[in-house]
Design a protein around this motif. Structure first.
Motif, PDB file in Angstrom:
ATOM      1  N   GLY A 111       0.810  -1.097  -0.068  1.00 38.06           N
ATOM      2  CA  GLY A 111       0.171  -0.035  -0.053  1.00 38.06           C
ATOM      3  C   GLY A 111       1.003   1.386   0.047  1.00 38.06           C
ATOM      4  N   LEU A 112       2.106   1.184  -0.386  1.00 43.70           N
ATOM      5  CA  LEU A 112       2.915   2.313  -0.391  1.00 43.70           C
ATOM      6  C   LEU A 112       3.171   2.764  -1.786  1.00 43.70           C
ATOM      7  N   THR A 113       3.623   4.017  -1.808  1.00 43.13           N
ATOM      8  CA  THR A 113       3.832   4.525  -3.341  1.00 43.13           C
ATOM      9  C   THR A 113       5.308   5.096  -3.308  1.00 43.13           C
ATOM     10  N   HIS A 114       5.815   5.327  -4.255  1.00 43.51           N
ATOM     11  CA  HIS A 114       7.441   5.711  -4.129  1.00 43.51           C
ATOM     12  C   HIS A 114       7.411   7.279  -4.341  1.00 43.51           C
ATOM     13  N   LYS A 115       8.505   7.768  -3.637  1.00 39.08           N
ATOM     14  CA  LYS A 115       8.584   9.233  -3.782  1.00 39.08           C
ATOM     15  C   LYS A 115       9.665   9.634  -4.519  1.00 39.08           C
ATOM     16  N   PRO A 116       9.716  10.530  -5.753  1.00 39.28           N
ATOM     17  CA  PRO A 116      10.528  10.736  -6.660  1.00 39.28           C
ATOM     18  C   PRO A 116      12.050  11.290  -5.851  1.00 39.28           C
ATOM     19  N   GLN A 117      11.635  11.768  -4.531  1.00 39.35           N
ATOM     20  CA  GLN A 117      12.982  12.319  -3.829  1.00 39.35           C
ATOM     21  C   GLN A 117      13.831  11.196  -3.302  1.00 39.35           C
ATOM     22  N   TRP A 118      13.454  10.036  -3.428  1.00 42.47           N
ATOM     23  CA  TRP A 118      13.970   8.780  -2.951  1.00 42.47           C
ATOM     24  C   TRP A 118      14.569   7.818  -3.942  1.00 42.47           C
ATOM     25  N   VAL A 119      14.412   8.320  -5.360  1.00 39.65           N
ATOM     26  CA  VAL A 119      15.067   7.879  -6.371  1.00 39.65           C
ATOM     27  C   VAL A 119      16.024   8.466  -6.960  1.00 39.65           C
ATOM     28  N   VAL A 120      17.181   7.733  -7.173  1.00 39.05           N
ATOM     29  CA  VAL A 120      18.439   8.169  -7.926  1.00 39.05           C
ATOM     30  C   VAL A 120      18.611   7.411  -8.990  1.00 39.05           C
ATOM     31  N   PRO A 121      18.138   7.818 -10.418  1.00 41.63           N
ATOM     32  CA  PRO A 121      18.184   7.167 -11.487  1.00 41.63           C
ATOM     33  C   PRO A 121      19.473   7.046 -11.995  1.00 41.63           C
ATOM     34  N   ALA A 122      20.028   6.040 -12.711  1.00 44.63           N
ATOM     35  CA  ALA A 122      21.311   6.079 -12.965  1.00 44.63           C
ATOM     36  C   ALA A 122      21.395   5.530 -14.437  1.00 44.63           C
ATOM     37  N   ARG A 182      26.356  10.235  -7.770  1.00 47.79           N
ATOM     38  CA  ARG A 182      26.797   9.990  -6.613  1.00 47.79           C
ATOM     39  C   ARG A 182      26.423  11.294  -5.814  1.00 47.79           C
ATOM     40  N   SER A 183      26.677  12.551  -6.415  1.00 45.48           N
ATOM     41  CA  SER A 183      26.308  13.680  -5.597  1.00 45.48           C
ATOM     42  C   SER A 183      24.605  13.811  -5.194  1.00 45.48           C
ATOM     43  N   ASP A 184      23.747  13.120  -6.090  1.00 49.36           N
ATOM     44  CA  ASP A 184      22.490  13.121  -5.968  1.00 49.36           C
ATOM     45  C   ASP A 184      22.231  12.231  -4.747  1.00 49.36           C
ATOM     46  N   LEU A 185      23.045  11.185  -4.888  1.00 49.48           N
ATOM     47  CA  LEU A 185      22.636  10.050  -3.748  1.00 49.48           C
ATOM     48  C   LEU A 185      22.979  10.570  -2.177  1.00 49.48           C
ATOM     49  N   MET A 186      24.292  11.396  -2.313  1.00 49.10           N
ATOM     50  CA  MET A 186      24.449  12.092  -1.089  1.00 49.10           C
ATOM     51  C   MET A 186      23.684  13.181  -0.660  1.00 49.10           C
ATOM     52  N   ARG A 187      22.944  13.913  -1.512  1.00 45.83           N
ATOM     53  CA  ARG A 187      21.883  14.777  -1.156  1.00 45.83           C
ATOM     54  C   ARG A 187      20.614  13.928  -0.584  1.00 45.83           C
ATOM     55  N   MET A 188      20.314  12.997  -1.268  1.00 48.50           N
ATOM     56  CA  MET A 188      19.406  12.161  -0.596  1.00 48.50           C
ATOM     57  C   MET A 188      19.527  11.417   0.636  1.00 48.50           C
ATOM     58  N   LEU A 189      20.644  11.086   0.872  1.00 47.82           N
ATOM     59  CA  LEU A 189      20.878  10.376   2.180  1.00 47.82           C
ATOM     60  C   LEU A 189      21.088  11.499   3.256  1.00 47.82           C
ATOM     61  N   SER A 190      21.431  12.446   2.923  1.00 45.54           N
ATOM     62  CA  SER A 190      21.595  13.710   3.896  1.00 45.54           C
ATOM     63  C   SER A 190      20.184  14.307   4.064  1.00 45.54           C
ATOM     64  N   SER A 191      19.193  14.188   3.471  1.00 53.83           N
ATOM     65  CA  SER A 191      17.879  14.801   3.814  1.00 53.83           C
ATOM     66  C   SER A 191      17.314  14.309   5.035  1.00 53.83           C
ATOM     67  N   PRO A 192      16.699  15.339   5.706  1.00 45.82           N
ATOM     68  CA  PRO A 192      16.055  14.998   6.904  1.00 45.82           C
ATOM     69  C   PRO A 192      14.933  13.884   6.684  1.00 45.82           C
ATOM     70  N   ASN A 193      14.231  14.018   5.668  1.00 46.97           N
ATOM     71  CA  ASN A 193      13.341  12.991   5.229  1.00 46.97           C
ATOM     72  C   ASN A 193      13.868  11.859   4.162  1.00 46.97           C
ATOM     73  N   ARG A 194      15.207  11.325   4.805  1.00 45.59           N
ATOM     74  CA  ARG A 194      15.772  10.319   3.716  1.00 45.59           C
ATOM     75  C   ARG A 194      15.130   8.960   4.025  1.00 45.59           C
ATOM     76  N   PRO A 195      15.313   7.993   2.966  1.00 45.92           N
ATOM     77  CA  PRO A 195      14.739   6.834   2.903  1.00 45.92           C
ATOM     78  C   PRO A 195      15.491   5.896   4.313  1.00 45.92           C
ATOM     79  N   THR A 196      14.766   5.013   4.797  1.00 45.01           N
ATOM     80  CA  THR A 196      15.255   4.037   5.612  1.00 45.01           C
ATOM     81  C   THR A 196      16.187   2.805   5.150  1.00 45.01           C
ATOM     82  N   ALA A 197      15.666   2.768   3.998  1.00 46.25           N
ATOM     83  CA  ALA A 197      16.059   1.352   3.264  1.00 46.25           C
ATOM     84  C   ALA A 197      16.158   1.654   1.759  1.00 46.25           C
ATOM     85  N   ILE A 198      17.282   1.112   1.169  1.00 44.60           N
ATOM     86  CA  ILE A 198      17.667   1.249  -0.022  1.00 44.60           C
ATOM     87  C   ILE A 198      17.532  -0.064  -0.970  1.00 44.60           C
TER      88      ILE A 198
END
Length: 364
Positions: free
Chosen positions: A232-243, A253-269
């Protein structure tokens, strides 16, 4: 016309093309010492007279031996016995398979390399020859069948257009008529990976990898979306790093760093490739995140080193070598029974649980 010992007229054999009979007679003459390694053969016209076949048949027989590595042609000079052809090799396979990599593929990529290794093993076990042509080559003149490893859209269609060449796709499913596949269920594999994470209570699940390109990339993305939908979940664009490839660029890699340093980062990848998972490990270390505690990571592909990362990496292991081996054996059987049909075959990935995934909020 100079008489060549052992090069006598050939007679048609029921069920065997005349060029094949002529090729065998030429090979017998070479093996019998009529032509030494490095020696030039008579012209095609002279050979056709020796063998009592047409120029077209003689040319085809010579081309078969060129493709098999027995002869080599030099523009403007003639046809010669390969220097490398020696006493150690006296047989030529009756089946030759072309192996095509998509233009973005690399043998350094674990999955591509393992499929290719399975193809090599399959060729050895079936006594088949392998050639590695370009996509724009006329494959009818070079091989009896084609294996396309993880093709991108349009590549298989180009091969199918070359009349009745046998084609099997290795590492992806094909929806083209007359083209069969041996593949891993990529959608189910991704759903299984995401299901493992959501089963641990993770509702903020990120995605690292291509979202389009090859068929398997598309399917992994769809599997990720379906795995979220299962809970019942939907994906969040801010939690996706397309390669865009099998390795991340510096920008990605910079996009990945920004995603993981965000206050609302994913808890799993969910990482769709092993090298992407290594980038996640590196980013987490830089940011002071502990894998398996602050961030769970699961990746496609299971090279031996995955078990020795710190912490060890949870993966979905694909039977890649088995996939490549199966593609060769299926094609060789199709050629030898003179049947264009090759059956589709689906393989399953295996979840390998290690230390990089844990229930959300767990403390180790």
């Amino acid at each position: 016309m100079t008489v060549v010992q052992g090069l006598n007229p050939v007679n048609p054999q029921p069920g065997k093309p005349l060029y094949q009979v002529a090729k065998d007679r030429l090979l017998e003459a070479i093996d019998g010492g009529a032509f030494a390694p490095g020696e030039q053969l008579p012209s095609t016209k002279e050979l056709s007279e020796h063998l009592s076949v047409s120029l077209v048949t003689a040319h085809r027989a010579l081309q078969e031996l060129v493709n098999a590595g027995v002869l080599e042609r030099s523009q403007g000079k003639g046809t010669f016995v390969q220097q490398a052809y020696s006493e150690g090799r006296r047989t030529v396979s009756d089946v030759r398979i072309a192996v095509l990599l998509n233009r973005d593929a690399s043998l350094v990529n674990f999955s591509i390399g393992q499929i290719a290794e399975g193809i090599r093993q399959g060729a050895l076990s079936t006594d088949a020859d392998l050639v590695f042509p370009r996509y724009d080559d006329d494959l009818r003149k070079q091989c009896h069948g084609v294996i396309c490893i993880c093709p991108i859209p349009g590549e298989v269609e180009a091969i199918v257009s070359q009349r009745r060449t046998r084609v099997i796709v290795a590492g992806a499913i094909s929806n083209l008529d007359g083209v069969n596949s041996i593949y891993v269920d990529e959608v189910q594999m991704a759903r299984q990976a995401v299901g493992h994470l959501t089963g641990h209570g993770h509702t903020q699940v990120g995605f690292i990898g291509p979202v389009d390109g090859t068929i398997r990339h598309h399917d992994r993305w769809q599997g990720y979306l379906q795995g979220l939908a299962d809970r019942g979940l939907t994906h969040k664009p801010q939690w996706v790093v397309p390669a865009n490839g099998w390795r991340m660029t510096e920008r990605e890699r910079s996009d990945l760093m920004r995603m993981l340093s965000s206050p609302n980062r994913p808890t799993a990848i969910f990482s769709t490739g092993y090298y992407f998972a290594l980038d996640v490990y590196a980013a987490a270390q830089t940011l002071g995140l502990k894998i398996g505690r602050d961030l769970s990571v699961i990746s496609v592909d299971d090279p031996p080193s995955a078990a020795y990362l710190s912490p060890s990496l949870t993966t979905v292991r694909q039977p890649l070598a088995q996939l490549g081996h199966g593609a060769v054996t299926a094609l060789v059987e199709s050629v030898r029974r003179n049947d264009l049909r090759v059956e589709n075959r689906m393989l399953r990935a295996e979840l390998v649980i290690r230390e990089s995934t844990a229930p959300v909020g767990i403390s180790r």
